[in-house]
Design a protein around this motif. Structure first.
Motif, PDB file in Angstrom:
ATOM      1  N   ASP A  43       0.855  -1.190   0.000  1.00 52.68           N
ATOM      2  CA  ASP A  43       0.000   0.000   0.000  1.00 52.68           C
ATOM      3  C   ASP A  43       0.894   1.244   0.000  1.00 52.68           C
ATOM      4  OD1 ASP A  43      -1.987   1.877   0.266  1.00 52.68           O
ATOM      5  OD2 ASP A  43      -2.376   1.471   2.387  1.00 52.68           O
ATOM      6  N   ILE A  44       0.972   1.903  -1.142  1.00 48.32           N
ATOM      7  CA  ILE A  44       1.785   3.123  -1.274  1.00 48.32           C
ATOM      8  C   ILE A  44       0.910   4.318  -0.915  1.00 48.32           C
ATOM      9  CG2 ILE A  44       3.197   4.527  -2.792  1.00 48.32           C
ATOM     10  CD1 ILE A  44       4.337   1.767  -2.317  1.00 48.32           C
ATOM     11  N   GLY A  45       1.326   5.052   0.122  1.00 50.46           N
ATOM     12  CA  GLY A  45       0.517   6.160   0.616  1.00 50.46           C
ATOM     13  C   GLY A  45      -0.558   5.623   1.538  1.00 50.46           C
ATOM     14  N   ALA A  46      -0.113   5.042   2.657  1.00 49.89           N
ATOM     15  CA  ALA A  46      -1.025   4.290   3.523  1.00 49.89           C
ATOM     16  C   ALA A  46      -1.991   5.172   4.301  1.00 49.89           C
ATOM     17  CB  ALA A  46      -0.214   3.431   4.499  1.00 49.89           C
ATOM     18  N   GLY A  47      -1.660   6.443   4.477  1.00 48.40           N
ATOM     19  CA  GLY A  47      -2.536   7.306   5.259  1.00 48.40           C
ATOM     20  C   GLY A  47      -2.669   6.799   6.677  1.00 48.40           C
ATOM     21  N   ARG A  48      -3.903   6.659   7.160  1.00 47.38           N
ATOM     22  CA  ARG A  48      -4.150   6.130   8.500  1.00 47.38           C
ATOM     23  C   ARG A  48      -4.343   4.613   8.482  1.00 47.38           C
ATOM     24  NH1 ARG A  48      -6.448   9.479  12.459  1.00 47.38           N
ATOM     25  NH2 ARG A  48      -6.739   7.566  13.654  1.00 47.38           N
ATOM     26  N   GLY A  49      -4.142   3.987   7.340  1.00 39.82           N
ATOM     27  CA  GLY A  49      -4.301   2.543   7.254  1.00 39.82           C
ATOM     28  C   GLY A  49      -5.663   2.108   6.748  1.00 39.82           C
ATOM     29  N   ASP A  50      -6.417   3.053   6.147  1.00 38.85           N
ATOM     30  CA  ASP A  50      -7.758   2.719   5.663  1.00 38.85           C
ATOM     31  C   ASP A  50      -7.734   1.635   4.592  1.00 38.85           C
ATOM     32  OD1 ASP A  50      -8.759   4.590   7.371  1.00 38.85           O
ATOM     33  OD2 ASP A  50      -8.899   6.187   5.889  1.00 38.85           O
ATOM     34  N   THR A  51      -6.776   1.709   3.677  1.00 36.02           N
ATOM     35  CA  THR A  51      -6.705   0.716   2.603  1.00 36.02           C
ATOM     36  C   THR A  51      -6.370  -0.662   3.158  1.00 36.02           C
ATOM     37  OG1 THR A  51      -5.964   2.441   1.073  1.00 36.02           O
ATOM     38  CG2 THR A  51      -5.641   0.167   0.388  1.00 36.02           C
ATOM     39  N   ILE A  52      -5.531  -0.708   4.186  1.00 32.04           N
ATOM     40  CA  ILE A  52      -5.239  -1.989   4.844  1.00 32.04           C
ATOM     41  C   ILE A  52      -6.511  -2.566   5.455  1.00 32.04           C
ATOM     42  CG2 ILE A  52      -3.991  -3.090   6.733  1.00 32.04           C
ATOM     43  CD1 ILE A  52      -2.204  -2.427   4.395  1.00 32.04           C
ATOM     44  N   GLY A  53      -7.328  -1.676   6.049  1.00 34.86           N
ATOM     45  CA  GLY A  53      -8.598  -2.128   6.605  1.00 34.86           C
ATOM     46  C   GLY A  53      -9.513  -2.701   5.543  1.00 34.86           C
ATOM     47  N   GLN A  54      -9.550  -2.069   4.380  1.00 33.05           N
ATOM     48  CA  GLN A  54     -10.378  -2.565   3.280  1.00 33.05           C
ATOM     49  C   GLN A  54      -9.834  -3.881   2.734  1.00 33.05           C
ATOM     50  OE1 GLN A  54     -10.503   0.719   0.497  1.00 33.05           O
ATOM     51  NE2 GLN A  54     -10.988   2.143   2.152  1.00 33.05           N
ATOM     52  N   PHE A  55      -8.516  -4.042   2.766  1.00 37.93           N
ATOM     53  CA  PHE A  55      -7.909  -5.299   2.345  1.00 37.93           C
ATOM     54  C   PHE A  55      -8.304  -6.423   3.302  1.00 37.93           C
ATOM     55  CE2 PHE A  55      -4.339  -8.338   2.187  1.00 37.93           C
ATOM     56  CZ  PHE A  55      -4.341  -8.620   0.828  1.00 37.93           C
ATOM     57  N   ILE A  56      -8.323  -6.130   4.601  1.00 37.01           N
ATOM     58  CA  ILE A  56      -8.767  -7.107   5.597  1.00 37.01           C
ATOM     59  C   ILE A  56     -10.224  -7.476   5.362  1.00 37.01           C
ATOM     60  CG2 ILE A  56      -9.270  -7.422   8.057  1.00 37.01           C
ATOM     61  CD1 ILE A  56      -6.747  -5.821   8.670  1.00 37.01           C
ATOM     62  N   ASP A  57     -11.044  -6.481   4.970  1.00 34.92           N
ATOM     63  CA  ASP A  57     -12.464  -6.732   4.704  1.00 34.92           C
ATOM     64  C   ASP A  57     -12.665  -7.804   3.635  1.00 34.92           C
ATOM     65  OD1 ASP A  57     -13.057  -4.823   6.554  1.00 34.92           O
ATOM     66  OD2 ASP A  57     -13.704  -3.298   5.119  1.00 34.92           O
ATOM     67  N   ALA A  58     -11.710  -7.931   2.722  1.00 35.02           N
ATOM     68  CA  ALA A  58     -11.834  -8.913   1.636  1.00 35.02           C
ATOM     69  C   ALA A  58     -11.838 -10.343   2.158  1.00 35.02           C
ATOM     70  CB  ALA A  58     -10.700  -8.724   0.629  1.00 35.02           C
ATOM     71  N   GLY A  59     -11.385 -10.542   3.391  1.00 39.97           N
ATOM     72  CA  GLY A  59     -11.381 -11.880   3.969  1.00 39.97           C
ATOM     73  C   GLY A  59     -12.586 -12.160   4.841  1.00 39.97           C
ATOM     74  N   LEU A  60     -13.446 -11.166   5.015  1.00 40.88           N
ATOM     75  CA  LEU A  60     -14.652 -11.329   5.826  1.00 40.88           C
ATOM     76  C   LEU A  60     -15.818 -11.706   4.927  1.00 40.88           C
ATOM     77  CD1 LEU A  60     -14.204  -8.192   8.114  1.00 40.88           C
ATOM     78  CD2 LEU A  60     -13.352 -10.514   8.486  1.00 40.88           C
ATOM     79  N   GLU A  61     -16.767 -12.430   5.474  1.00 41.81           N
ATOM     80  CA  GLU A  61     -17.872 -12.927   4.660  1.00 41.81           C
ATOM     81  C   GLU A  61     -19.220 -12.497   5.212  1.00 41.81           C
ATOM     82  OE1 GLU A  61     -18.155 -14.379   1.843  1.00 41.81           O
ATOM     83  OE2 GLU A  61     -16.043 -14.776   1.440  1.00 41.81           O
ATOM     84  N   GLY A  62     -20.098 -12.081   4.290  1.00 43.94           N
ATOM     85  CA  GLY A  62     -21.499 -11.862   4.599  1.00 43.94           C
ATOM     86  C   GLY A  62     -22.306 -12.882   3.820  1.00 43.94           C
ATOM     87  N   CYS A  63     -23.582 -12.625   3.659  1.00 42.37           N
ATOM     88  CA  CYS A  63     -24.411 -13.550   2.884  1.00 42.37           C
ATOM     89  C   CYS A  63     -25.502 -12.754   2.186  1.00 42.37           C
ATOM     90  CB  CYS A  63     -25.013 -14.618   3.796  1.00 42.37           C
ATOM     91  SG  CYS A  63     -26.005 -15.845   2.909  1.00 42.37           S
ATOM     92  N   ARG A  64     -25.290 -12.503   0.899  1.00 39.91           N
ATOM     93  CA  ARG A  64     -26.283 -11.844   0.062  1.00 39.91           C
ATOM     94  C   ARG A  64     -26.530 -12.715  -1.152  1.00 39.91           C
ATOM     95  NH1 ARG A  64     -29.283  -8.106   2.678  1.00 39.91           N
ATOM     96  NH2 ARG A  64     -27.973  -6.655   3.865  1.00 39.91           N
ATOM     97  N   ARG A  65     -27.792 -13.179  -1.316  1.00 44.53           N
ATOM     98  CA  ARG A  65     -28.131 -14.044  -2.438  1.00 44.53           C
ATOM     99  C   ARG A  65     -29.217 -13.373  -3.275  1.00 44.53           C
ATOM    100  NH1 ARG A  65     -29.038 -19.914   0.205  1.00 44.53           N
ATOM    101  NH2 ARG A  65     -31.156 -19.198  -0.142  1.00 44.53           N
ATOM    102  N   SER A  66     -29.113 -13.561  -4.574  1.00 38.43           N
ATOM    103  CA  SER A  66     -30.071 -12.957  -5.498  1.00 38.43           C
ATOM    104  C   SER A  66     -31.064 -13.971  -6.051  1.00 38.43           C
ATOM    105  CB  SER A  66     -29.325 -12.298  -6.667  1.00 38.43           C
ATOM    106  OG  SER A  66     -28.539 -13.259  -7.346  1.00 38.43           O
ATOM    107  N   ASP A  67     -30.922 -15.239  -5.615  1.00 37.43           N
ATOM    108  CA  ASP A  67     -31.768 -16.283  -6.183  1.00 37.43           C
ATOM    109  C   ASP A  67     -33.128 -16.417  -5.492  1.00 37.43           C
ATOM    110  OD1 ASP A  67     -30.608 -17.118  -3.864  1.00 37.43           O
ATOM    111  OD2 ASP A  67     -30.401 -19.204  -4.482  1.00 37.43           O
ATOM    112  N   ASP A  68     -33.292 -15.792  -4.310  1.00 36.47           N
ATOM    113  CA  ASP A  68     -34.583 -15.870  -3.619  1.00 36.47           C
ATOM    114  C   ASP A  68     -34.769 -14.644  -2.733  1.00 36.47           C
ATOM    115  OD1 ASP A  68     -33.148 -18.448  -1.532  1.00 36.47           O
ATOM    116  OD2 ASP A  68     -32.985 -16.267  -1.355  1.00 36.47           O
TER     117      ASP A  68
END
Length: 287
Positions: free
Chosen positions: A128-153
């Motif tokens: 992360d070039i230009g990390a600031g307060r670490g917001d982008t790192i936080g968003q990168f961590i979010d990529a490993g978290l899971e929710g559940c949104r389905r469009s089939d029903d």
């Protein structure tokens, strides 16, 4: 009639040569195994502490990643199998219990916090070039978290949690600040990139490094780094911020950074190495 020597009277009985050679071979094999075992033991004893630490770090990283992947698999598989709102409630509970169980273990003697271990060899790296307060790192961590949104029903789903770098806590997605609404696009992009690179990978397999030149952000980044590296389980394999550093095409080049003092509340987003930057000029005009 010719008789075999073994049947003639007075002939000495001789055991086959093979009977003597087999025990001898077995003895040699046993000796070789013992010798190799001794050599292996001596080699292990002579292994430097650095190599032992690297092996231990690799082992701990793998065990940590397994914990995160097992949780993610439960949420994903449960989401696919859910047929009612009650099922969704159960899956959401599994999702939230995991993130609420993640804590900072201050009693752990984490070697990753020592300067000599700030930079580690990792098979997968996020920079992360230009990390600031670490917001982008936080968003990168979010990529490993899971929710559940389905469009089939019409089953009511739920969003994934969000790691707030400023507070160091996992919060509901609705608690994101308005100016961070675009972070979801980046998080989804990261998730798709990781999955397309190698299925099964997640942020927990990555060493993340942030580069930030603004000295006013150093304390916050060091605090965040220490917090994430002491988490159990960790959402990243390793985290380190190179503070008061800027990415450049040449080594050992000293540059002056100009602070965006107009937007202090937003963590100086317009700070730049170029004095001609718009936000820098606004700060000069104001002060």
């Amino acid at each position: 009639m010719l008789l075999p020597m073994s049947l003639k009277k007075g002939a000495k009985q001789r055991s086959p040569v093979r009977r003597r050679s087999f025990p001898c071979k077995l003895h040699h094999i046993t000796m070789m195994a013992c010798m190799l075992g001794i050599i292996a033991c001596v080699t292990i004893k002579k292994t430097s502490q650095e190599n032992q630490r690297m092996l231990m770090s690799f082992r701990n990283g793998m065990l940590n990643a397994i914990k995160v992947k097992e949780w993610r698999h439960k949420v994903v598989s449960g989401c696919k199998a859910a047929v009612s709102d009650d099922d969704m409630v159960k899956i959401k509970k599994v999702s939230r219990e995991f993130t609420s169980a993640i804590h900072e273990n201050e009693s752990v003697n984490n070697l990753d916090l020592k300067p000599e271990y700030w930079i580690q060899r990792c098979p997968f790296v996020f920079l992360d070039i230009g990390a600031g307060r670490g917001d982008t790192i936080g968003q990168f961590i979010d990529a490993g978290l899971e929710g559940c949104r389905r469009s089939d029903d019409d089953t009511e789903g739920f969003d994934q949690m969000h790691f707030d770098a400023e507070s160091g806590k996992f919060v509901e997605a609705l608690e994101k600040k308005k100016n961070k609404e675009g972070s979801k696009d980046f998080t989804m992009w990261v998730k798709h990139r990781i999955e397309s690179f190698y299925p099964g990978l997640g942020p927990e397999d990555y060493c993340a490094y942030g580069v930030e030149a603004n000295p006013l952000l150093k304390d916050d980044l060091v605090k965040l780094e220490r917090h994430v590296n002491r988490m159990e389980p960790r959402p990243l394999r390793h985290l380190h911020f190179l503070t008061e550093k800027a990415a450049h095409s040449e080594d050992d080049v000293k540059k002056t950074i100009f602070i965006d003092s107009v937007r202090n509340e937003d963590n100086y987003p317009g700070s730049s190495l170029f004095e001609s930057h718009k936000n820098v000029r606004e700060s000069v005009d104001k002060y």
